[in-house]
Structures are given as structure tokens and as C-alpha cells.
Design a protein around this motif. Sequence first.
Motif, PDB file in Angstrom:
ATOM      1  N   GLU A  43       0.827  -1.123   0.044  1.00  0.00           N
ATOM      2  CA  GLU A  43      -0.092  -0.087  -0.082  1.00  0.00           C
ATOM      3  C   GLU A  43       0.897   1.143  -0.014  1.00  0.00           C
ATOM      4  OE1 GLU A  43      -3.966  -1.495   2.295  1.00  0.00           O
ATOM      5  OE2 GLU A  43      -2.622  -0.100   3.308  1.00  0.00           O
ATOM      6  N   HIS A  45       0.933   5.463   1.076  1.00  0.00           N
ATOM      7  CA  HIS A  45       0.140   6.220   1.924  1.00  0.00           C
ATOM      8  C   HIS A  45       1.030   7.612   2.117  1.00  0.00           C
ATOM      9  CE1 HIS A  45      -2.866   3.487   3.171  1.00  0.00           C
ATOM     10  NE2 HIS A  45      -1.818   2.663   3.371  1.00  0.00           N
ATOM     11  N   GLU A  46       0.396   8.770   2.335  1.00  0.00           N
ATOM     12  CA  GLU A  46       0.822   9.956   2.366  1.00  0.00           C
ATOM     13  C   GLU A  46       1.163  10.457   3.668  1.00  0.00           C
ATOM     14  OE1 GLU A  46      -0.066  14.374   0.325  1.00  0.00           O
ATOM     15  OE2 GLU A  46      -1.688  12.823   0.233  1.00  0.00           O
ATOM     16  N   GLU A  71       5.519   3.581   0.228  1.00  0.00           N
ATOM     17  CA  GLU A  71       5.286   2.437   0.258  1.00  0.00           C
ATOM     18  C   GLU A  71       5.462   1.680   1.331  1.00  0.00           C
ATOM     19  OE1 GLU A  71       5.276  -1.105  -3.379  1.00  0.00           O
ATOM     20  OE2 GLU A  71       6.774   0.239  -3.230  1.00  0.00           O
ATOM     21  N   HIS A 101      -8.948  10.905   0.969  1.00  0.00           N
ATOM     22  CA  HIS A 101      -8.533  10.083  -0.311  1.00  0.00           C
ATOM     23  C   HIS A 101      -8.777   8.562  -0.125  1.00  0.00           C
ATOM     24  CE1 HIS A 101      -6.990  13.959  -1.735  1.00  0.00           C
ATOM     25  NE2 HIS A 101      -6.011  13.975  -0.755  1.00  0.00           N
ATOM     26  N   PHE A 102      -9.191   8.082   0.988  1.00  0.00           N
ATOM     27  CA  PHE A 102      -9.386   6.537   1.108  1.00  0.00           C
ATOM     28  C   PHE A 102     -10.580   6.326   0.210  1.00  0.00           C
ATOM     29  CE2 PHE A 102     -10.363   2.549   3.132  1.00  0.00           C
ATOM     30  CZ  PHE A 102      -9.251   2.321   3.356  1.00  0.00           C
ATOM     31  N   PRO A 103     -10.210   5.032  -0.506  1.00  0.00           N
ATOM     32  CA  PRO A 103      -9.362   4.150  -0.451  1.00  0.00           C
ATOM     33  C   PRO A 103      -8.298   4.034  -0.838  1.00  0.00           C
ATOM     34  CG  PRO A 103     -11.348   3.275  -1.936  1.00  0.00           C
ATOM     35  CD  PRO A 103     -11.443   4.547  -1.394  1.00  0.00           C
ATOM     36  N   ASN A 104      -7.980   5.419  -1.755  1.00  0.00           N
ATOM     37  CA  ASN A 104      -6.770   5.359  -2.602  1.00  0.00           C
ATOM     38  C   ASN A 104      -5.506   5.271  -1.459  1.00  0.00           C
ATOM     39  OD1 ASN A 104      -4.256   6.606  -3.737  1.00  0.00           O
ATOM     40  ND2 ASN A 104      -5.859   7.155  -5.592  1.00  0.00           N
ATOM     41  N   HIS A 105      -5.706   6.250  -0.662  1.00  0.00           N
ATOM     42  CA  HIS A 105      -4.470   6.382   0.415  1.00  0.00           C
ATOM     43  C   HIS A 105      -5.195   6.870   1.732  1.00  0.00           C
ATOM     44  CE1 HIS A 105      -3.823  10.207  -1.435  1.00  0.00           C
ATOM     45  NE2 HIS A 105      -3.258  10.693  -0.567  1.00  0.00           N
ATOM     46  N   TYR A 106      -4.423   6.701   2.703  1.00  0.00           N
ATOM     47  CA  TYR A 106      -4.596   7.585   4.096  1.00  0.00           C
ATOM     48  C   TYR A 106      -3.648   8.615   4.059  1.00  0.00           C
ATOM     49  CZ  TYR A 106      -7.542   3.924   6.767  1.00  0.00           C
ATOM     50  OH  TYR A 106      -8.729   3.494   6.662  1.00  0.00           O
ATOM     51  N   ASN A 107      -4.000   9.670   4.534  1.00  0.00           N
ATOM     52  CA  ASN A 107      -3.028  10.716   4.899  1.00  0.00           C
ATOM     53  C   ASN A 107      -2.604  10.443   6.559  1.00  0.00           C
ATOM     54  OD1 ASN A 107      -3.025  12.477   2.742  1.00  0.00           O
ATOM     55  ND2 ASN A 107      -5.173  13.182   3.574  1.00  0.00           N
TER      56      ASN A 107
END
Length: 135
Positions: A43, A45-46, A71, A101-107
Motif C-alpha cells: 500500500e 500512503h501520504e 510504500e 482520499h481513502f481507499p486510494n490512500h490515508y493521509n
Amino acid sequence: MNPAEDGAKRPVDGSLVKILTHRRDDRGMRLEEFAGRCVRRGEIHELVTTDQHDTTPGAVVDRVGFLGFVEVGTGGVLDRGDEVRIDGRPVGTVLGFDACHFPNHYNVLIAVDTTTTGPELGLRPGMEVRFGSGS
């Protein structure tokens, strides 16, 4: 997070894949109610720094500095209070998560004294990121 229920865990490791260079004073992120989140290997994440340390669910986080994207190399659990190190250097501690932005990524919000950006810390793609207590 309930300290009475919190046990030992392994660190979560990863590597930077993209460096971010900007900061904002009006970002409007909202702190998720959860003090921990599971992350899987692979995954992305930012990583976002903030000098706002309110952990109330729904707290608005406006002052932010963007570090970059990581990553996940070793999956596990990220918890509020986990130390964040990049290339072995302490950066701050996990404040919590914004899921806009989830499910793309968490901040992944990182509590710091002063917001900072990737270039200000000399970050480069490939640097190791480690999350954990006393990592």
C-alpha cells in the motif's frame, strides 16, 4: 487507543516513493476517530506533518507540510503515538489519520513542533521509513 488493551507489535517499515514540496495553512483535513489503522505490504500512503496536536475525532487540521508518499514494505498496525523515522532520523509521532482520499490512500498525520516538507528534511525516493514505539 486503550493502553490496557495495547500490546507489543513489530515496526512497520516502508520506503519513500515520491517527495512532496508544499505546505498549506487551510488544508481542512479531518482527524479520523480511529487511533490505529492496519496497513498492508504494497500500500502507498501520504505522510503529512502538522503542528496542530488535537486528537479529538473530527478535529480540523489546517496547518500542514507534505513530506511524500511511502510504500509499505512490512505490513502491520500504525498507532497514534508511534515514532516516525526516516533514514534513521526521528521526524515526529503519528497524530492520526485523515481519510479524505481513502481507499486510494490515508493521509498519515505526523505531530511535529513546526510543519516541514520533504525537501526541507532532505528526503529522497528510496529512503527507509519506520513507524513504531522506539523504532
